[in-house]
Design a protein around this motif. Structure first.
Motif, mmCIF file in Angstrom:
data_model
loop_
_atom_site.group_PDB
_atom_site.id
_atom_site.type_symbol
_atom_site.label_atom_id
_atom_site.label_comp_id
_atom_site.label_asym_id
_atom_site.label_seq_id
_atom_site.Cartn_x
_atom_site.Cartn_y
_atom_site.Cartn_z
ATOM 1 N N PRO A 119 3.283 -5.621 5.552
ATOM 2 C CA PRO A 119 3.477 -5.830 6.200
ATOM 3 C C PRO A 119 4.406 -6.491 5.924
ATOM 4 O O PRO A 119 5.329 -7.577 5.746
ATOM 5 N N GLY A 120 5.743 -6.119 7.605
ATOM 6 C CA GLY A 120 6.742 -6.480 8.357
ATOM 7 C C GLY A 120 7.982 -5.308 6.955
ATOM 8 O O GLY A 120 9.040 -5.518 7.475
ATOM 9 N N SER A 121 7.252 -5.020 6.506
ATOM 10 C CA SER A 121 8.585 -3.595 5.817
ATOM 11 C C SER A 121 8.422 -2.781 6.655
ATOM 12 O O SER A 121 7.880 -2.542 8.111
ATOM 13 N N ARG A 122 10.185 -1.898 5.757
ATOM 14 C CA ARG A 122 10.628 -1.036 7.320
ATOM 15 C C ARG A 122 9.904 0.409 6.486
ATOM 16 O O ARG A 122 9.284 0.828 5.321
ATOM 17 N N PRO A 123 9.717 1.218 7.202
ATOM 18 C CA PRO A 123 9.374 2.734 7.240
ATOM 19 C C PRO A 123 9.738 3.459 6.221
ATOM 20 O O PRO A 123 10.506 4.501 7.109
ATOM 21 N N GLU A 124 10.975 3.002 4.786
ATOM 22 C CA GLU A 124 11.556 4.215 4.387
ATOM 23 C C GLU A 124 10.799 4.874 3.525
ATOM 24 O O GLU A 124 9.724 4.755 2.719
ATOM 25 N N PRO A 125 11.116 6.239 3.643
ATOM 26 C CA PRO A 125 10.057 7.369 2.631
ATOM 27 C C PRO A 125 10.742 6.963 1.110
ATOM 28 O O PRO A 125 12.087 6.897 1.287
ATOM 29 N N TYR A 126 10.057 6.935 -0.373
ATOM 30 C CA TYR A 126 11.029 6.781 -1.366
ATOM 31 C C TYR A 126 10.371 7.857 -2.000
ATOM 32 O O TYR A 126 10.949 8.806 -2.636
ATOM 33 N N MET A 179 0.642 -1.164 -0.166
ATOM 34 C CA MET A 179 -0.122 -0.060 0.205
ATOM 35 C C MET A 179 0.871 1.322 0.346
ATOM 36 O O MET A 179 2.282 1.576 0.771
ATOM 37 N N ARG A 180 0.883 1.925 -1.018
ATOM 38 C CA ARG A 180 0.768 3.517 -0.771
ATOM 39 C C ARG A 180 0.173 4.252 0.142
ATOM 40 O O ARG A 180 -1.101 4.958 -0.005
ATOM 41 N N LEU A 181 1.311 4.665 1.435
ATOM 42 C CA LEU A 181 0.903 5.559 2.230
ATOM 43 C C LEU A 181 1.332 7.143 2.526
ATOM 44 O O LEU A 181 2.637 7.750 1.928
ATOM 45 N N SER A 182 0.875 7.995 2.726
ATOM 46 C CA SER A 182 1.320 9.571 2.232
ATOM 47 C C SER A 182 1.031 9.631 4.588
ATOM 48 O O SER A 182 0.287 9.783 4.166
ATOM 49 N N VAL A 183 1.860 10.159 4.817
ATOM 50 C CA VAL A 183 2.586 11.080 5.668
ATOM 51 C C VAL A 183 2.812 12.752 6.018
ATOM 52 O O VAL A 183 3.737 12.903 5.779
ATOM 53 N N LEU A 184 1.832 12.994 6.578
ATOM 54 C CA LEU A 184 1.665 14.420 6.480
ATOM 55 C C LEU A 184 2.309 15.179 8.210
ATOM 56 O O LEU A 184 0.531 15.072 9.141
ATOM 57 N N ASP A 185 3.222 15.850 8.191
ATOM 58 C CA ASP A 185 3.742 16.515 9.904
ATOM 59 C C ASP A 185 3.455 17.790 9.734
ATOM 60 O O ASP A 185 4.311 18.103 8.985
ATOM 61 N N VAL A 186 2.692 18.768 10.391
ATOM 62 C CA VAL A 186 2.372 20.066 10.888
ATOM 63 C C VAL A 186 3.243 19.749 11.911
ATOM 64 O O VAL A 186 2.913 19.946 13.148
ATOM 65 N N GLY A 187 4.182 20.565 11.753
ATOM 66 C CA GLY A 187 5.231 20.728 12.479
ATOM 67 C C GLY A 187 5.402 21.808 13.461
ATOM 68 O O GLY A 187 4.683 22.646 12.687
ATOM 69 N N SER A 188 6.281 22.906 14.449
ATOM 70 C CA SER A 188 6.058 23.997 14.531
ATOM 71 C C SER A 188 7.097 25.043 13.365
ATOM 72 O O SER A 188 6.737 25.931 13.335
ATOM 73 N N ASN A 189 7.955 24.317 12.794
ATOM 74 C CA ASN A 189 8.515 24.900 11.922
ATOM 75 C C ASN A 189 8.626 24.260 10.948
ATOM 76 O O ASN A 189 8.861 25.108 9.267
ATOM 77 N N THR A 190 8.171 22.698 10.884
ATOM 78 C CA THR A 190 8.695 22.631 8.887
ATOM 79 C C THR A 190 6.965 21.848 8.818
ATOM 80 O O THR A 190 6.450 21.284 9.627
ATOM 81 N N VAL A 191 6.785 21.849 8.083
ATOM 82 C CA VAL A 191 5.287 20.872 6.628
ATOM 83 C C VAL A 191 5.975 19.838 6.239
ATOM 84 O O VAL A 191 6.278 20.643 5.286
ATOM 85 N N HIS A 192 5.839 19.122 6.708
ATOM 86 C CA HIS A 192 6.507 18.007 5.628
ATOM 87 C C HIS A 192 5.152 16.382 5.890
ATOM 88 O O HIS A 192 5.071 16.421 6.259
ATOM 89 N N LEU A 193 5.415 16.440 4.055
ATOM 90 C CA LEU A 193 4.790 15.579 3.428
ATOM 91 C C LEU A 193 6.180 13.964 3.282
ATOM 92 O O LEU A 193 6.941 14.425 2.403
ATOM 93 N N LEU A 194 5.351 13.234 3.509
ATOM 94 C CA LEU A 194 6.085 11.960 2.972
ATOM 95 C C LEU A 194 5.448 10.338 2.594
ATOM 96 O O LEU A 194 4.590 10.539 2.713
ATOM 97 N N LEU A 195 6.391 10.112 1.388
ATOM 98 C CA LEU A 195 5.450 9.370 0.836
ATOM 99 C C LEU A 195 6.289 7.511 1.150
ATOM 100 O O LEU A 195 7.605 7.868 0.961
ATOM 101 N N LEU A 196 5.414 6.449 2.014
ATOM 102 C CA LEU A 196 5.686 5.343 1.361
ATOM 103 C C LEU A 196 4.754 4.172 0.901
ATOM 104 O O LEU A 196 4.213 4.523 1.294
ATOM 105 N N ASP A 197 5.917 3.078 0.497
ATOM 106 C CA ASP A 197 5.489 1.377 -0.176
ATOM 107 C C ASP A 197 5.652 0.733 0.955
ATOM 108 O O ASP A 197 6.626 0.024 1.603
ATOM 109 N N VAL A 198 3.590 0.710 1.662
ATOM 110 C CA VAL A 198 4.886 -0.582 2.851
ATOM 111 C C VAL A 198 4.027 -1.374 2.977
ATOM 112 O O VAL A 198 2.850 -1.397 1.930
#
Length: 326
Positions: free
Chosen positions: A22-29, A1-20
């Protein structure tokens, strides 16, 4: 599954895309981010301004479209202290949702601490024993300790590097000794009750530092650069941190930006983060800590992946099927 993660922090807003899976490592591409510095878009009442709200909303729309363009099947979106502690945080979240269709989940400080701890536990493994994790963000400072997958104690205090810089050091290229003295007193006073709760969790076998601030401080103190990859062990000693914190107090913002591992965007606030890190290590009697490349984002990703594992286990497995007959 292709997962997108959006992190709204105090300094940056960051989007990561990962192909995940079961059992895979959380490594963004793929990665897409902006140095929004949402905490700078607050008025004297602690409300996020219309400009800040609109800038955030515009990037969330941009991130949503980026995820759709790359065929993401799921979106995990969350916000931390910049939204949590804003006087109109709920209104901003509602505006973002109404315009973009994206719901940002607001995490409490204790939740941040616990989820970050779970990522650190995964990174170092069970052999690390009792783990203590320290995480300095732009608006808050999280601590968590425990021997299991989840911490026995998790806590958050409003001692983020950006927050402290604006409250105590802003306005001069080189702050005065009196300003640094006042900052140190505030940090120690605010930290003490939370540190006592953490100390009651037992003596840690391993102490980890997470977040960009800790990575930058470790690099300043001589740790390997990020170009060498995440598997190089990076440690930071309190003795070296004390020395470099005093040096940074005498530097201008421009001079700090020339230090290894320090970006122009974070050069002003890194000395405030150093004071928090130094004080915490001193109060908790920590001489050395290791840098964990996994933190809050990875913790949330791992939780989502764990859910995938549970969802995929639709068939009951006979334990005999897991044993190879001789």
């Amino acid at each position: 599954m292709r997962l997108s993660v959006l992190d709204v922090g105090s300094n940056t807003v960051h989007l990561l895309l990962l192909d995940v899976y079961p059992g895979s490592r959380p490594e963004p591409y793929a990665s897409h981010k902006v140095a929004l510095r949402l905490v700078d878009h607050q008025d004297e009442l602690g409300r996020i301004t219309d400009e800040g709200r609109d800038l955030l909303t515009a990037f969330v729309v941009e991130a949503r479209d980026f995820a759709v363009e790359h065929r993401a099947q799921d979106l995990l979106a969350f916000a931390t202290s910049a939204i949590r502690e804003a006087a109109n945080g709920a209104e901003v979240l509602e505006h973002v949702q109404s315009v973009s269709g994206v719901t940002l989940t607001e995490l409490s400080g204790d939740q941040e601490a616990a989820v970050t701890f779970s990522a650190v536990r995964r990174w170092f493994g069970w052999s690390a024993g009792r783990v203590l994790d320290l995480d300095i963000g732009g608006g808050s400072f999280e601590m968590a300790i425990g021997t299991n997958a989840l911490p026995s104690v998790a806590t958050s205090v409003p001692l983020g590097a950006g927050r402290l810089y604006r409250a105590y050091l802003a306005g001069a290229d080189v702050a005065s000794p009196a300003q640094f003295k006042a900052l140190r007193k505030h940090v120690r006073t605010t930290l003490r009750p939370a540190a006592d709760r953490i100390a009651a969790g037992g003596h840690p076998n391993l102490v980890a530092g997470t977040s960009k601030t800790f990575r930058s401080l470790a690099r300043i103190c001589g740790a390997a650069p990020s170009a060498q990859g995440p598997y190089v062990q990076r440690v930071m000693h309190l003795e070296n941190l004390r020395l470099w914190t005093r040096r940074m107090e005498a530097m201008s913002v421009t001079e700090r930006a020339d230090l290894p591992g320090v970006s122009v965007q974070r050069a002003a606030q890194v000395v405030a983060g150093a004071i928090v890190a130094e004080t915490a290590m001193d109060v908790l009697k920590i001489e050395t800590l290791q840098i964990s490349p996994w933190a809050l984002r990875e913790g949330l990703i791992l939780r989502r992946m764990d859910r995938l594992v549970r969802d995929s286990a639709s068939e009951t497995v006979d334990p005999k099927d897991l044993v190879t007959s001789s």
